[in-house]
Design a protein around this motif. Structure first.
Motif, short mmCIF file in Angstrom:
data_model
loop_
_atom_site.label_atom_id
_atom_site.label_comp_id
_atom_site.label_asym_id
_atom_site.label_seq_id
_atom_site.Cartn_x
_atom_site.Cartn_y
_atom_site.Cartn_z
N GLY A 1 18.46 124.27 -29.78
CA GLY A 1 17.22 124.37 -29.04
C GLY A 1 17.25 123.94 -27.59
N SER A 2 18.41 123.62 -27.05
CA SER A 2 18.46 123.21 -25.65
C SER A 2 18.34 124.42 -24.73
N TYR A 3 17.80 124.16 -23.54
CA TYR A 3 17.63 125.22 -22.54
C TYR A 3 18.52 124.91 -21.34
N ILE A 4 19.49 125.79 -21.11
CA ILE A 4 20.44 125.65 -20.00
C ILE A 4 20.05 126.67 -18.94
N THR A 5 19.52 126.18 -17.84
CA THR A 5 18.96 127.07 -16.83
C THR A 5 20.05 127.79 -16.04
N ALA A 6 19.64 128.73 -15.21
CA ALA A 6 20.60 129.50 -14.40
C ALA A 6 21.22 128.63 -13.31
N TYR A 7 22.42 129.03 -12.90
CA TYR A 7 23.14 128.41 -11.78
C TYR A 7 23.49 126.95 -12.07
N MET A 8 23.91 126.68 -13.29
CA MET A 8 24.40 125.35 -13.65
C MET A 8 25.91 125.34 -13.72
N ASN A 9 26.47 124.16 -13.53
CA ASN A 9 27.90 123.95 -13.73
C ASN A 9 28.07 122.78 -14.69
N ILE A 10 28.52 123.08 -15.89
CA ILE A 10 28.74 122.06 -16.92
C ILE A 10 30.25 121.97 -17.14
N GLU A 11 30.82 120.82 -16.89
CA GLU A 11 32.27 120.68 -16.99
C GLU A 11 32.69 120.47 -18.44
N GLU A 12 33.99 120.23 -18.64
CA GLU A 12 34.54 120.15 -19.99
C GLU A 12 34.13 118.86 -20.71
N ARG A 13 34.06 118.97 -22.04
CA ARG A 13 33.80 117.84 -22.95
C ARG A 13 32.48 117.14 -22.66
N VAL A 14 31.50 117.91 -22.27
CA VAL A 14 30.13 117.40 -22.13
C VAL A 14 29.43 117.53 -23.48
N PHE A 15 28.55 116.59 -23.77
CA PHE A 15 27.73 116.65 -24.99
C PHE A 15 26.27 116.74 -24.59
N ILE A 16 25.59 117.77 -25.07
CA ILE A 16 24.17 117.96 -24.80
C ILE A 16 23.44 118.01 -26.14
N ALA A 17 22.60 117.03 -26.39
CA ALA A 17 21.90 116.89 -27.67
C ALA A 17 20.78 117.93 -27.80
N PRO A 18 20.13 118.00 -28.97
CA PRO A 18 19.07 118.99 -29.17
C PRO A 18 17.90 118.85 -28.20
N MET A 19 17.33 120.00 -27.87
CA MET A 19 16.06 120.11 -27.13
C MET A 19 16.12 119.55 -25.72
N VAL A 20 17.28 119.53 -25.12
CA VAL A 20 17.39 119.14 -23.71
C VAL A 20 16.86 120.28 -22.84
N THR A 21 16.17 119.93 -21.76
CA THR A 21 15.63 120.92 -20.83
C THR A 21 16.23 120.72 -19.45
N THR A 22 16.75 121.79 -18.87
CA THR A 22 17.26 121.74 -17.50
C THR A 22 16.44 122.70 -16.65
N THR A 23 16.32 122.40 -15.36
CA THR A 23 15.47 123.20 -14.47
C THR A 23 16.22 123.50 -13.18
N ASN A 24 15.74 124.53 -12.44
CA ASN A 24 16.47 124.90 -11.22
C ASN A 24 15.57 125.29 -10.05
N ASP A 25 14.26 125.13 -10.19
CA ASP A 25 13.35 125.65 -9.16
C ASP A 25 12.25 124.63 -8.87
N ASN A 26 12.40 123.88 -7.79
CA ASN A 26 11.39 122.89 -7.41
C ASN A 26 10.08 123.52 -6.95
N PHE A 27 10.12 124.80 -6.62
CA PHE A 27 8.91 125.48 -6.15
C PHE A 27 8.16 126.16 -7.30
N MET A 28 8.75 126.17 -8.47
CA MET A 28 8.14 126.75 -9.67
C MET A 28 7.57 128.14 -9.41
N GLY A 29 8.40 128.98 -8.79
CA GLY A 29 8.04 130.38 -8.60
C GLY A 29 7.22 130.69 -7.37
N ARG A 30 6.87 129.68 -6.56
CA ARG A 30 6.06 129.91 -5.36
C ARG A 30 6.93 129.91 -4.10
#
Length: 314
Positions: free
Chosen positions: A214-243
């Motif tokens: 259930g985690s959300y991995i947003t666009a334009y991310m860089n996740i390196e090796e051996r990272v652990f991301i638990a359930p339902m994590v949310t990542t974001t990429n737009d401080n303007f929220m579409g505006r």
């Protein structure tokens, strides 16, 4: 030999209702069920079994020992390797290449030119290599030269998975039921993408990383090796929220460095950098870059100590 088709042995087990081109090459040990259509220059290897209503289009090649269920379509120039099992109502697009010893569940679509390695498994109702279609207001830029999806050997893909074209996958990748991975991503070997995880476009995920349900991995991310991301994590990429048009200049997902761990339900704001071996506690809101080997807790997250040395990656 059949006088009407010199490439077809009379000893082949072919239904009288099958429609076979005179230029098709079919092994004498193969079986074609009723209403199959075999087009020009198609090749059917030894001990192949085709279920009812299969369509093998021009120039397609079915490897020895492969079994196709009912109403399977294999597109022009596509190749299915030896000893594959393809269930009912599967469509394999033109020029696709399916490695040997692969299993494909029912009602799955393999899009044209997809390249799948050997020893793979795909569950039912999945869509592999589809082309993206973005909304008019999306930040995703349409690129007509998007390459086909490529996946190395030993993969496992669950049911109802959607994988877009233009993404590459390393060996032994696991994608759980209902996962989605968008275009132009790079997924390293032995990556686990859990059930219901969404990975947006232009994201890189390093080898041995695990992303849970259930985690959300947003666009334009860089996740390196051996990272652990638990359930339902949310990542974001737009401080303007579409505006405003400025958002296109600044849009950027988080960078998560090697060995970092992100707890369940945590939120990462746009563009932040998670340092190596960072531990982000469950439910934390990370608003700024972190320091290496530190524990972050809270909403917003604050530095609350050092990660124990015995928890570091070797």
């Amino acid at each position: 030999m059949d006088p009407n088709n010199p490439n077809l042995s009379l000893s082949a087990n072919i239904s009288s209702t099958a429609n076979v081109s005179p230029t098709a090459n079919i092994s004498s040990t193969s079986k074609l069920s009723s209403n199959c259509i075999i087009q020009e220059n198609a090749t059917i290897g030894e001990n192949v079994i085709l279920g009812i209503g299969c369509i093998i289009e021009e120039g397609a090649n079915i490897g020895s020992g492969t079994i196709l269920g009912h109403y399977v379509t294999v597109g022009t120039g596509a190749t299915i390797g030896a000893n594959c099992q393809v269930a009912n109502h599967v469509t394999i697009g033109s020029q696709a290449n399916i490695g040997s010893n692969t299993q494909i569940g029912p009602n799955t679509t393999i899009y044209p030119q997809v390249q799948l390695g050997e020893e793979g498994f795909i569950g039912s109702n999945s869509s592999i290599g589809r082309l993206p279609k973005a909304a008019p207001t999306s930040t995703v830029k349409k690129r007509p030269d998007l390459p086909p999806l490529k996946m190395a050997q030993g993969y496992t893909i669950g049911c109802s998975v959607v994988l877009y074209s233009g993404t590459t996958y390393g060996e032994k990748v696991f994608l759980g039921d209902g996962a989605m991975v968008r275009e132009r991503c790079k997924i390293g070997k032995n990556v686990v993408i859990g059930s219901g995880v969404a990975v947006e476009n232009d994201t890189t995920i390093g080898a041995y990383t695990k992303i849970q349900t259930g985690s959300y991995i947003t666009a334009y991310m860089n996740i390196e090796e051996r990272v652990f991301i638990a359930p339902m994590v949310t990542t974001t990429n737009d401080n303007f929220m579409g505006r405003t048009e400025k958002r296109f200049k600044y849009i950027k997902g988080a960078t998560i460095r090697k060995g970092a761990r992100i707890g369940g339900g945590a939120i990462l704001l746009p563009g932040i950098k998670i340092a190596p071996e960072t531990f982000v506690a469950a439910g934390a809101l990370v608003t700024k870059d972190t320091e290496e080997k530190r524990i972050l807790k809270g909403f917003p997250a604050k530095n609350s100590g050092e990660v124990p040395e015995d928890e570091f990656l070797p």
